[in-house]
Design a protein around this motif. Sequence first.
Motif, PDB file in Angstrom:
ATOM      1  N   THR A  32       0.814  -1.219   0.000  1.00 66.46           N
ATOM      2  CA  THR A  32       0.000   0.000   0.000  1.00 66.46           C
ATOM      3  C   THR A  32       0.847   1.268   0.000  1.00 66.46           C
ATOM      4  O   THR A  32       0.309   2.355  -0.213  1.00 66.46           O
ATOM      5  CB  THR A  32      -0.918   0.028   1.240  1.00 66.46           C
ATOM      6  N   SER A  33       2.147   1.141   0.239  1.00 63.13           N
ATOM      7  CA  SER A  33       3.024   2.312   0.178  1.00 63.13           C
ATOM      8  C   SER A  33       3.569   2.534  -1.230  1.00 63.13           C
ATOM      9  O   SER A  33       4.403   3.408  -1.436  1.00 63.13           O
ATOM     10  CB  SER A  33       4.193   2.155   1.156  1.00 63.13           C
ATOM     11  N   SER A  34       3.095   1.746  -2.190  1.00 66.92           N
ATOM     12  CA  SER A  34       3.536   1.906  -3.580  1.00 66.92           C
ATOM     13  C   SER A  34       3.286   3.337  -4.042  1.00 66.92           C
ATOM     14  O   SER A  34       2.257   3.936  -3.752  1.00 66.92           O
ATOM     15  CB  SER A  34       2.788   0.944  -4.497  1.00 66.92           C
ATOM     16  N   LYS A  35       4.237   3.891  -4.766  1.00 64.24           N
ATOM     17  CA  LYS A  35       4.098   5.248  -5.284  1.00 64.24           C
ATOM     18  C   LYS A  35       3.076   5.327  -6.418  1.00 64.24           C
ATOM     19  O   LYS A  35       2.744   6.406  -6.884  1.00 64.24           O
ATOM     20  CB  LYS A  35       5.457   5.780  -5.716  1.00 64.24           C
ATOM     21  N   CYS A  36       2.624   4.171  -6.886  1.00 60.37           N
ATOM     22  CA  CYS A  36       1.576   4.138  -7.916  1.00 60.37           C
ATOM     23  C   CYS A  36       0.226   3.751  -7.335  1.00 60.37           C
ATOM     24  O   CYS A  36      -0.725   3.492  -8.075  1.00 60.37           O
ATOM     25  CB  CYS A  36       1.955   3.146  -9.027  1.00 60.37           C
ATOM     26  N   TYR A  37       0.137   3.692  -6.017  1.00 62.46           N
ATOM     27  CA  TYR A  37      -1.119   3.310  -5.379  1.00 62.46           C
ATOM     28  C   TYR A  37      -2.225   4.293  -5.777  1.00 62.46           C
ATOM     29  O   TYR A  37      -2.046   5.511  -5.715  1.00 62.46           O
ATOM     30  CB  TYR A  37      -0.952   3.303  -3.858  1.00 62.46           C
ATOM     31  N   GLY A  38      -3.355   3.769  -6.171  1.00 63.80           N
ATOM     32  CA  GLY A  38      -4.473   4.606  -6.584  1.00 63.80           C
ATOM     33  C   GLY A  38      -4.576   4.811  -8.076  1.00 63.80           C
ATOM     34  O   GLY A  38      -5.523   5.445  -8.556  1.00 63.80           O
ATOM     35  N   ALA A  39      -3.613   4.282  -8.848  1.00 65.65           N
ATOM     36  CA  ALA A  39      -3.652   4.459 -10.306  1.00 65.65           C
ATOM     37  C   ALA A  39      -4.741   3.614 -10.955  1.00 65.65           C
ATOM     38  O   ALA A  39      -5.112   3.855 -12.102  1.00 65.65           O
ATOM     39  CB  ALA A  39      -2.294   4.109 -10.913  1.00 65.65           C
ATOM     40  N   VAL A  40      -5.248   2.612 -10.234  1.00 66.08           N
ATOM     41  CA  VAL A  40      -6.373   1.785 -10.689  1.00 66.08           C
ATOM     42  C   VAL A  40      -7.384   1.750  -9.556  1.00 66.08           C
ATOM     43  O   VAL A  40      -7.019   1.528  -8.401  1.00 66.08           O
ATOM     44  CB  VAL A  40      -5.907   0.355 -11.042  1.00 66.08           C
ATOM     45  N   ASP A  41      -8.646   1.974  -9.862  1.00 61.85           N
ATOM     46  CA  ASP A  41      -9.680   2.008  -8.826  1.00 61.85           C
ATOM     47  C   ASP A  41     -10.937   1.310  -9.343  1.00 61.85           C
ATOM     48  O   ASP A  41     -11.794   1.917  -9.979  1.00 61.85           O
ATOM     49  CB  ASP A  41      -9.995   3.454  -8.441  1.00 61.85           C
ATOM     50  N   PHE A  42     -11.037   0.000  -9.068  1.00 60.96           N
ATOM     51  CA  PHE A  42     -12.175  -0.768  -9.549  1.00 60.96           C
ATOM     52  C   PHE A  42     -13.459  -0.438  -8.796  1.00 60.96           C
ATOM     53  O   PHE A  42     -14.550  -0.561  -9.342  1.00 60.96           O
ATOM     54  CB  PHE A  42     -11.882  -2.266  -9.458  1.00 60.96           C
ATOM     55  N   LYS A  43     -13.338  -0.024  -7.551  1.00 60.28           N
ATOM     56  CA  LYS A  43     -14.536   0.306  -6.784  1.00 60.28           C
ATOM     57  C   LYS A  43     -15.248   1.517  -7.374  1.00 60.28           C
ATOM     58  O   LYS A  43     -16.476   1.565  -7.425  1.00 60.28           O
ATOM     59  CB  LYS A  43     -14.157   0.575  -5.324  1.00 60.28           C
ATOM     60  N   LYS A  44     -14.489   2.486  -7.830  1.00 63.64           N
ATOM     61  CA  LYS A  44     -15.075   3.718  -8.340  1.00 63.64           C
ATOM     62  C   LYS A  44     -15.405   3.647  -9.830  1.00 63.64           C
ATOM     63  O   LYS A  44     -16.416   4.199 -10.277  1.00 63.64           O
ATOM     64  CB  LYS A  44     -14.122   4.891  -8.067  1.00 63.64           C
ATOM     65  N   TYR A  45     -14.550   2.969 -10.601  1.00 65.33           N
ATOM     66  CA  TYR A  45     -14.702   3.000 -12.060  1.00 65.33           C
ATOM     67  C   TYR A  45     -14.917   1.622 -12.687  1.00 65.33           C
ATOM     68  O   TYR A  45     -15.018   1.522 -13.917  1.00 65.33           O
ATOM     69  CB  TYR A  45     -13.467   3.650 -12.695  1.00 65.33           C
ATOM     70  N   GLY A  46     -15.017   0.585 -11.873  1.00 67.29           N
ATOM     71  CA  GLY A  46     -15.182  -0.764 -12.410  1.00 67.29           C
ATOM     72  C   GLY A  46     -16.442  -0.961 -13.229  1.00 67.29           C
ATOM     73  O   GLY A  46     -16.494  -1.818 -14.115  1.00 67.29           O
ATOM     74  N   HIS A  47     -17.485  -0.155 -12.968  1.00 67.16           N
ATOM     75  CA  HIS A  47     -18.740  -0.331 -13.706  1.00 67.16           C
ATOM     76  C   HIS A  47     -18.586   0.006 -15.186  1.00 67.16           C
ATOM     77  O   HIS A  47     -19.366  -0.465 -16.021  1.00 67.16           O
ATOM     78  CB  HIS A  47     -19.848   0.530 -13.088  1.00 67.16           C
ATOM     79  N   TYR A  48     -17.563   0.793 -15.551  1.00 69.79           N
ATOM     80  CA  TYR A  48     -17.336   1.084 -16.970  1.00 69.79           C
ATOM     81  C   TYR A  48     -16.880  -0.164 -17.730  1.00 69.79           C
ATOM     82  O   TYR A  48     -17.025  -0.223 -18.956  1.00 69.79           O
ATOM     83  CB  TYR A  48     -16.286   2.188 -17.130  1.00 69.79           C
ATOM     84  N   CYS A  49     -16.342  -1.137 -17.012  1.00 68.96           N
ATOM     85  CA  CYS A  49     -15.860  -2.353 -17.665  1.00 68.96           C
ATOM     86  C   CYS A  49     -17.005  -3.123 -18.324  1.00 68.96           C
ATOM     87  O   CYS A  49     -16.787  -3.883 -19.275  1.00 68.96           O
ATOM     88  CB  CYS A  49     -15.146  -3.253 -16.656  1.00 68.96           C
ATOM     89  N   LYS A  50     -18.214  -2.953 -17.793  1.00 66.50           N
ATOM     90  CA  LYS A  50     -19.359  -3.681 -18.355  1.00 66.50           C
ATOM     91  C   LYS A  50     -19.702  -3.214 -19.760  1.00 66.50           C
ATOM     92  O   LYS A  50     -20.413  -3.906 -20.487  1.00 66.50           O
ATOM     93  CB  LYS A  50     -20.571  -3.509 -17.436  1.00 66.50           C
ATOM     94  N   ASN A  51     -19.183  -2.030 -20.137  1.00 63.34           N
ATOM     95  CA  ASN A  51     -19.480  -1.495 -21.470  1.00 63.34           C
ATOM     96  C   ASN A  51     -18.432  -1.866 -22.511  1.00 63.34           C
ATOM     97  O   ASN A  51     -18.561  -1.481 -23.680  1.00 63.34           O
ATOM     98  CB  ASN A  51     -19.602   0.031 -21.398  1.00 63.34           C
ATOM     99  N   ILE A  52     -17.385  -2.579 -22.087  1.00 61.02           N
ATOM    100  CA  ILE A  52     -16.349  -2.972 -23.052  1.00 61.02           C
ATOM    101  C   ILE A  52     -16.950  -3.953 -24.053  1.00 61.02           C
ATOM    102  O   ILE A  52     -17.525  -4.970 -23.665  1.00 61.02           O
ATOM    103  CB  ILE A  52     -15.140  -3.626 -22.340  1.00 61.02           C
TER     104      ILE A  52
END
Length: 367
Positions: A32-52
């Motif tokens: 969780t201390s990764s400097k890239c933490y937060g670059a992917v957020d499935f909880k907030k934006y995962g619903h867009y995956c259903k439109n792929i």
Amino acid sequence: MKCLYSSLVILLVLQQPGSSIAVPQLMEFSNTSSKCYGAVDFKKYGHYCKNIPKYPRLQTLKVSDSRILLKIISIGPGTTGTRTIYSALCSVLHIRAWHYNSLCKEVESADFKVVKRMNGDVEYFETPRSGLLKITDALMAIRRSAPAIVDTPASELFIDLSLSTPNAAIILSMRDPKEWALRRATIHAHETVICDRKLWDLPGVLHPFDFVGCLQSCRSCSRPLVSLHEYIYGQPFSKFHKIDRTDITPAVAVRLKTLEEAYVRMNTVHACLASKRDFLPVCLWDIQNFTIESFAENLRQFILGSHISPSFSGLTVHEYPPDFLIPQKTRIKHYKNRLTHSSNRTKVVIGATEGRPTAISVTARPK
């Protein structure tokens, strides 16, 4: 149910009823201390995956085209370490690769010119119809001209590029969203294209950098794509200048925040699609004791451990030019890049360094 492990995240892939693609859901970060933490957020934006979609939206792209050479797609946008990935592929592993307007070991061919013209030029797309035709030509040129592509336009065209090249392995380079947005807006705004803000929430637009979705969704809009400079600062780009971070106004700060969100949304959608493939998330800002050989070796292991390995049999790490330098402080602060060419090979010289970087080594996904 399928488990997908990487050095950065652990994803659980669940098939959603009625969706066209499995939607990865975030379980935990291994660090969780990764400097890239937060670059992917499935909880907030995962619903867009259903439109792929299941198939390329550009119907003239043939999935079974025998001329396809493309095997590796690195889908991180610019300023996520794409130059380092390109250099590892091209200069160290000797895999011919695209990077923005560069194609290593290539004299300018017709395919090269087709792709180069569209990068960073809003006016090139003209109308939605002509823009889609030009994107189709660019995707065809990319697929048949080299085994690998890094950076723009792979990130903006990834959905259709991936669906029309289903056997390619995927690399996703990431960085801290706030740092990415700030760097992109202050240095590269003039050469970055984004969808018009009015189109972001339309059903056919998967993320704000989805060129195909924006052009297809544009019905009455006159300019579906705009320069990032115009979006952030409210005026077209006229003359390049580096913007001082201390001069950012409140209005610009609000747009920078939306740019961060656009970046995370893009990464999330791309991770959804990439999780169905051989997939390697990479955070260069976390790599300790970085050397280009060790990084290239990790890429080699990932490639040879994937289903594309028959295309790269005998792949080895070659000695790179002795003046190859990876410029970084602890957080890999680089920039001022240039390429110099010798008679036999390409020497990549990247600015001046301030010591070696530090962070965890990237490991390939186990078989």
